[in-house]
Design a protein around this motif. Structure first.
Motif, PDB file in Angstrom:
ATOM      1  N   GLU A  84       0.836  -1.208   0.000  1.00  0.00           N
ATOM      2  CA  GLU A  84       0.000   0.000   0.000  1.00  0.00           C
ATOM      3  C   GLU A  84       0.870   1.257   0.000  1.00  0.00           C
ATOM      4  O   GLU A  84       0.608   2.207  -0.753  1.00  0.00           O
ATOM      5  N   TRP A  85       1.901   1.260   0.845  1.00  0.00           N
ATOM      6  CA  TRP A  85       2.800   2.417   0.916  1.00  0.00           C
ATOM      7  C   TRP A  85       3.537   2.619  -0.403  1.00  0.00           C
ATOM      8  O   TRP A  85       3.588   3.736  -0.929  1.00  0.00           O
ATOM      9  N   TYR A  86       4.086   1.539  -0.957  1.00  0.00           N
ATOM     10  CA  TYR A  86       4.883   1.671  -2.177  1.00  0.00           C
ATOM     11  C   TYR A  86       4.019   2.137  -3.346  1.00  0.00           C
ATOM     12  O   TYR A  86       4.452   2.976  -4.152  1.00  0.00           O
ATOM     13  N   CYS A  87       2.809   1.613  -3.439  1.00  0.00           N
ATOM     14  CA  CYS A  87       1.920   2.000  -4.538  1.00  0.00           C
ATOM     15  C   CYS A  87       1.469   3.453  -4.398  1.00  0.00           C
ATOM     16  O   CYS A  87       1.308   4.158  -5.400  1.00  0.00           O
ATOM     17  N   TYR A  88       1.272   3.899  -3.167  1.00  0.00           N
ATOM     18  CA  TYR A  88       0.940   5.314  -2.951  1.00  0.00           C
ATOM     19  C   TYR A  88       2.086   6.202  -3.433  1.00  0.00           C
ATOM     20  O   TYR A  88       1.869   7.194  -4.150  1.00  0.00           O
ATOM     21  N   GLU A  89       3.319   5.855  -3.045  1.00  0.00           N
ATOM     22  CA  GLU A  89       4.489   6.620  -3.481  1.00  0.00           C
ATOM     23  C   GLU A  89       4.634   6.575  -5.002  1.00  0.00           C
ATOM     24  O   GLU A  89       4.948   7.584  -5.638  1.00  0.00           O
ATOM     25  N   PHE A  90       4.410   5.407  -5.578  1.00  0.00           N
ATOM     26  CA  PHE A  90       4.507   5.227  -7.027  1.00  0.00           C
ATOM     27  C   PHE A  90       3.491   6.112  -7.749  1.00  0.00           C
ATOM     28  O   PHE A  90       3.813   6.788  -8.729  1.00  0.00           O
ATOM     29  N   GLU A  91       2.268   6.118  -7.249  1.00  0.00           N
ATOM     30  CA  GLU A  91       1.206   6.913  -7.864  1.00  0.00           C
ATOM     31  C   GLU A  91       1.503   8.405  -7.763  1.00  0.00           C
ATOM     32  O   GLU A  91       1.312   9.158  -8.729  1.00  0.00           O
ATOM     33  N   GLU A  92       1.997   8.834  -6.601  1.00  0.00           N
ATOM     34  CA  GLU A  92       2.337  10.244  -6.411  1.00  0.00           C
ATOM     35  C   GLU A  92       3.470  10.664  -7.340  1.00  0.00           C
ATOM     36  O   GLU A  92       3.478  11.774  -7.868  1.00  0.00           O
ATOM     37  N   ARG A  93       4.429   9.767  -7.541  1.00  0.00           N
ATOM     38  CA  ARG A  93       5.620  10.094  -8.319  1.00  0.00           C
ATOM     39  C   ARG A  93       5.369  10.065  -9.823  1.00  0.00           C
ATOM     40  O   ARG A  93       5.954  10.843 -10.572  1.00  0.00           O
ATOM     41  N   THR A  94       4.498   9.162 -10.276  1.00  0.00           N
ATOM     42  CA  THR A  94       4.350   8.936 -11.719  1.00  0.00           C
ATOM     43  C   THR A  94       3.007   9.382 -12.288  1.00  0.00           C
ATOM     44  O   THR A  94       2.895   9.577 -13.503  1.00  0.00           O
ATOM     45  N   GLY A  95       1.991   9.491 -11.434  1.00  0.00           N
ATOM     46  CA  GLY A  95       0.658   9.801 -11.929  1.00  0.00           C
ATOM     47  C   GLY A  95      -0.078   8.582 -12.464  1.00  0.00           C
ATOM     48  O   GLY A  95      -1.212   8.689 -12.945  1.00  0.00           O
ATOM     49  N   THR A 125       8.602  -0.694 -12.078  1.00  0.00           N
ATOM     50  CA  THR A 125       9.672   0.003 -12.795  1.00  0.00           C
ATOM     51  C   THR A 125       9.543  -0.238 -14.298  1.00  0.00           C
ATOM     52  O   THR A 125       9.702   0.683 -15.111  1.00  0.00           O
ATOM     53  N   ASN A 126       9.232  -1.478 -14.680  1.00  0.00           N
ATOM     54  CA  ASN A 126       9.026  -1.794 -16.095  1.00  0.00           C
ATOM     55  C   ASN A 126       7.814  -1.054 -16.664  1.00  0.00           C
ATOM     56  O   ASN A 126       7.820  -0.642 -17.834  1.00  0.00           O
ATOM     57  N   VAL A 127       6.784  -0.896 -15.844  1.00  0.00           N
ATOM     58  CA  VAL A 127       5.595  -0.154 -16.287  1.00  0.00           C
ATOM     59  C   VAL A 127       5.976   1.283 -16.635  1.00  0.00           C
ATOM     60  O   VAL A 127       5.559   1.824 -17.662  1.00  0.00           O
TER      61      VAL A 127
END
Length: 206
Positions: A84-95, A125-127
């Motif tokens: 949950e934490w990593y996906c939140y950070e991922f979403e914030e960083r990449t949109g 990362t591949n995404v």
């Protein structure tokens, strides 16, 4: 081999956090103290503020790199909160939107948790690099047979040749991680319909 890599990552993560992170924080405090000496010089104040902003950004980068190397939340709170934490950070960083469907089973094996988490990191990362996706769906489910995690994006897809290529170091690493637990990894993709990766680890390892 993966265990040795993870030990090295944990050591590097601690060194980055403890040494570099603390040094950057001390530098930021020193720069802020300098304000009182140059308040009468607008150009110097402007330059100093820019330096403080740069250091603040670097501190955030250091924290992110340290967490990526060895996320403390995975060890402290477990697999589901870490995802949950990593996906939140991922979403914030990449949109790129993350759609999560995670059950609350007891994922207690730290090495298996780490395997799922590392595969999630590599896949996302591949995404970013290749998929041109706007969303990713992540599911985690435990049954009597074992644990299954699936990650599906809505991007442009990849070819069969790319999936089977030995030059794809990320995919090789994923397969190595799953193999040590007698698990399986399946990758399916269609042009312009995204890519789906499914990892299964049998319950005999849990």
């Amino acid at each position: 081999l993966n265990e040795i890599r993870e030990e090295e990552r944990a050591l590097i993560s601690r060194e980055i956090h403890d040494r570099l992170g603390q040094s950057m924080t001390a530098l930021k405090l020193d720069l802020k103290r300098m304000h009182s000496y140059i308040d009468t010089n607008p150009d110097a104040v402007k330059k100093l503020n820019a330096m403080i902003e740069l250091v603040s950004g670097t501190i955030i980068d250091v924290q992110r790199i340290s967490s990526d190397l060895r996320p403390g939340i995975l060890d402290e709170l477990g697999l589901v909160p870490a995802i949950e934490w990593y996906c939140y950070e991922f979403e914030e960083r990449t949109g790129i939107k993350c759609i999560l469907k995670l059950d609350n089973s007891d994922y207690s094996d730290s090495q298996i948790n780490l395997t799922f988490f590392r595969i999630l990191q590599e896949t996302l990362t591949n995404v970013i690099r290749h998929a041109k996706a706007s969303s990713v769906s992540i599911k985690l489910h435990q049954s009597d047979r074992g644990v299954t995690m699936s990650i599906k994006d809505n991007g442009i897809g990849i070819t069969k040749e790319q999936i089977e290529s030995y030059r794809s170091l990320g995919l090789i690493s994923m397969r190595e991680r799953v193999k040590q637990f007698n698990g399986t990894i399946d990758i399916s993709s269609k042009k312009d319909s995204g890519t789906k990766l499914t990892i299964f680890i049998p319950s005999v390892n849990l």
